[in-house]
Structure formats: structure tokens, C-alpha cells
Design a protein around this motif. Structure first.
Motif, short mmCIF file in Angstrom:
data_model
loop_
_atom_site.label_atom_id
_atom_site.label_comp_id
_atom_site.label_asym_id
_atom_site.label_seq_id
_atom_site.Cartn_x
_atom_site.Cartn_y
_atom_site.Cartn_z
N MET A 288 -0.89 33.16 -16.19
CA MET A 288 -0.78 33.25 -17.63
C MET A 288 -1.27 34.60 -18.14
O MET A 288 -0.75 35.11 -19.12
CB MET A 288 -1.57 32.10 -18.26
CG MET A 288 -1.44 32.02 -19.74
SD MET A 288 0.22 31.54 -20.22
CE MET A 288 -0.03 31.18 -21.90
N LYS A 289 -2.25 35.18 -17.43
CA LYS A 289 -2.80 36.46 -17.86
C LYS A 289 -1.73 37.54 -17.92
O LYS A 289 -1.67 38.32 -18.88
CB LYS A 289 -3.94 36.88 -16.93
CG LYS A 289 -4.57 38.19 -17.32
CD LYS A 289 -5.67 38.59 -16.37
CE LYS A 289 -6.21 39.95 -16.76
NZ LYS A 289 -7.14 40.48 -15.81
N ILE A 290 -0.88 37.59 -16.91
CA ILE A 290 0.14 38.63 -16.89
C ILE A 290 1.13 38.43 -18.03
O ILE A 290 1.62 39.39 -18.62
CB ILE A 290 0.86 38.72 -15.53
CG1 ILE A 290 1.69 40.00 -15.46
CG2 ILE A 290 1.75 37.55 -15.27
CD1 ILE A 290 1.54 40.74 -14.20
N PHE A 291 1.43 37.17 -18.37
CA PHE A 291 2.32 36.90 -19.50
C PHE A 291 1.73 37.48 -20.78
O PHE A 291 2.43 38.15 -21.54
CB PHE A 291 2.57 35.39 -19.65
CG PHE A 291 3.31 35.05 -20.91
CD1 PHE A 291 4.66 35.32 -21.02
CD2 PHE A 291 2.65 34.47 -21.98
CE1 PHE A 291 5.35 35.01 -22.20
CE2 PHE A 291 3.33 34.17 -23.15
CZ PHE A 291 4.68 34.43 -23.26
N CYS A 292 0.47 37.22 -21.01
CA CYS A 292 -0.21 37.74 -22.21
C CYS A 292 -0.16 39.26 -22.25
O CYS A 292 0.15 39.86 -23.29
CB CYS A 292 -1.67 37.29 -22.25
SG CYS A 292 -1.88 35.51 -22.23
N GLU A 293 -0.46 39.89 -21.13
CA GLU A 293 -0.46 41.35 -21.06
C GLU A 293 0.92 41.93 -21.33
O GLU A 293 1.07 42.89 -22.07
CB GLU A 293 -0.95 41.81 -19.68
CG GLU A 293 -2.42 41.54 -19.45
CD GLU A 293 -2.84 41.78 -18.00
OE1 GLU A 293 -1.97 42.07 -17.14
OE2 GLU A 293 -4.04 41.67 -17.73
N ARG A 294 1.93 41.32 -20.73
CA ARG A 294 3.29 41.83 -20.91
C ARG A 294 3.81 41.57 -22.32
O ARG A 294 4.54 42.38 -22.87
CB ARG A 294 4.22 41.26 -19.86
CG ARG A 294 3.89 41.86 -18.49
CD ARG A 294 4.88 41.51 -17.44
NE ARG A 294 4.55 42.25 -16.23
CZ ARG A 294 5.19 42.09 -15.08
NH1 ARG A 294 6.20 41.24 -14.99
NH2 ARG A 294 4.83 42.79 -14.02
N LEU A 295 3.41 40.46 -22.90
CA LEU A 295 3.81 40.16 -24.26
C LEU A 295 3.25 41.20 -25.23
O LEU A 295 3.97 41.75 -26.06
CB LEU A 295 3.33 38.76 -24.63
CG LEU A 295 3.88 38.13 -25.89
CD1 LEU A 295 5.40 38.06 -25.85
CD2 LEU A 295 3.29 36.75 -26.07
N ILE A 296 1.97 41.51 -25.08
CA ILE A 296 1.33 42.52 -25.92
C ILE A 296 1.97 43.88 -25.68
O ILE A 296 2.27 44.62 -26.62
CB ILE A 296 -0.19 42.56 -25.67
CG1 ILE A 296 -0.84 41.27 -26.15
CG2 ILE A 296 -0.83 43.77 -26.34
CD1 ILE A 296 -2.27 41.06 -25.66
N GLU A 297 2.18 44.22 -24.42
CA GLU A 297 2.79 45.50 -24.05
C GLU A 297 4.16 45.67 -24.70
O GLU A 297 4.47 46.70 -25.29
CB GLU A 297 2.91 45.59 -22.53
CG GLU A 297 3.71 46.75 -22.02
CD GLU A 297 3.96 46.60 -20.53
OE1 GLU A 297 5.01 46.03 -20.15
OE2 GLU A 297 3.10 47.05 -19.76
N GLN A 298 4.98 44.63 -24.60
CA GLN A 298 6.33 44.70 -25.16
C GLN A 298 6.30 44.78 -26.69
O GLN A 298 7.07 45.53 -27.29
CB GLN A 298 7.16 43.49 -24.71
CG GLN A 298 7.55 43.53 -23.26
CD GLN A 298 8.42 44.73 -22.93
OE1 GLN A 298 9.41 45.00 -23.60
NE2 GLN A 298 8.05 45.45 -21.89
N ARG A 299 5.40 44.04 -27.30
CA ARG A 299 5.29 44.09 -28.76
C ARG A 299 4.93 45.49 -29.22
O ARG A 299 5.54 46.04 -30.14
CB ARG A 299 4.26 43.09 -29.27
CG ARG A 299 4.06 43.16 -30.79
CD ARG A 299 3.12 42.09 -31.30
NE ARG A 299 1.80 42.12 -30.71
CZ ARG A 299 0.83 42.97 -31.07
NH1 ARG A 299 1.04 43.88 -32.00
NH2 ARG A 299 -0.36 42.90 -30.51
N LYS A 300 3.97 46.10 -28.55
CA LYS A 300 3.54 47.45 -28.94
C LYS A 300 4.61 48.49 -28.63
O LYS A 300 4.84 49.40 -29.42
CB LYS A 300 2.22 47.80 -28.24
CG LYS A 300 1.06 47.00 -28.80
CD LYS A 300 -0.24 47.34 -28.13
CE LYS A 300 -1.40 46.55 -28.76
NZ LYS A 300 -2.68 46.87 -28.14
#
Length: 68
Positions: free
Chosen positions: A1-13
Motif C-alpha cells: 500500500m505504501k508504494i500506491f500512496c507514494e505513486r498517487l502523490i507523485e502523479q498528482r504533483k
């Protein structure tokens, strides 16, 4: 789940979007979207697909199953 959170934030930014804009796109409330980024909740399959489409990436990428 951690990688999902990181990638979600990365893509949003990378796409210069706000949490509110994405929540509106998903037709959910902003606090619900914030829980996705914090790892406190998981999106439905439908919302996962919408996120992948929005960011033009695969669901596997968002879930950490592929590198791109």
C-alpha cells in the motif's frame, strides 16, 4: 500500500493537480481522497481505474506491480 500512496502523490504533483480536483474527478469528498494518499483507505476498483486513466498510467503501475 505504501508504494500506491507514494505513486498517487507523485502523479498528482507531476500533473499539477490539487487533492480537491482529483476528489471532484472521482466524485468523492476531499477527505476520502486524502485517506488514499495517507494509506488509510483503498480506492474502489472503479476509482483505481479512473485514477490510472487520469494520470495516463496503468493500474499495475499505481499498485507498484510495474516500474512504469
Amino acid at each position: 500500500m505504501k508504494i500506491f500512496c507514494e505513486r498517487l502523490i507523485e502523479q498528482r504533483k507531476m500533473n499539477k493537480m490539487t487533492q480537491r480536483e482529483i476528489a471532484d474527478y472521482l466524485s468523492i469528498k476531499q477527505p476520502s481522497y486524502i485517506r488514499y494518499e495517507k494509506g488509510d483507505a483503498e480506492p474502489s476498483y472503479e476509482n483505481l481505474v479512473k485514477l490510472a486513466d487520469l494520470f495516463d498510467v496503468s493500474t499495475d503501475y499505481l499498485l507498484g506491480r510495474t516500474l512504469f
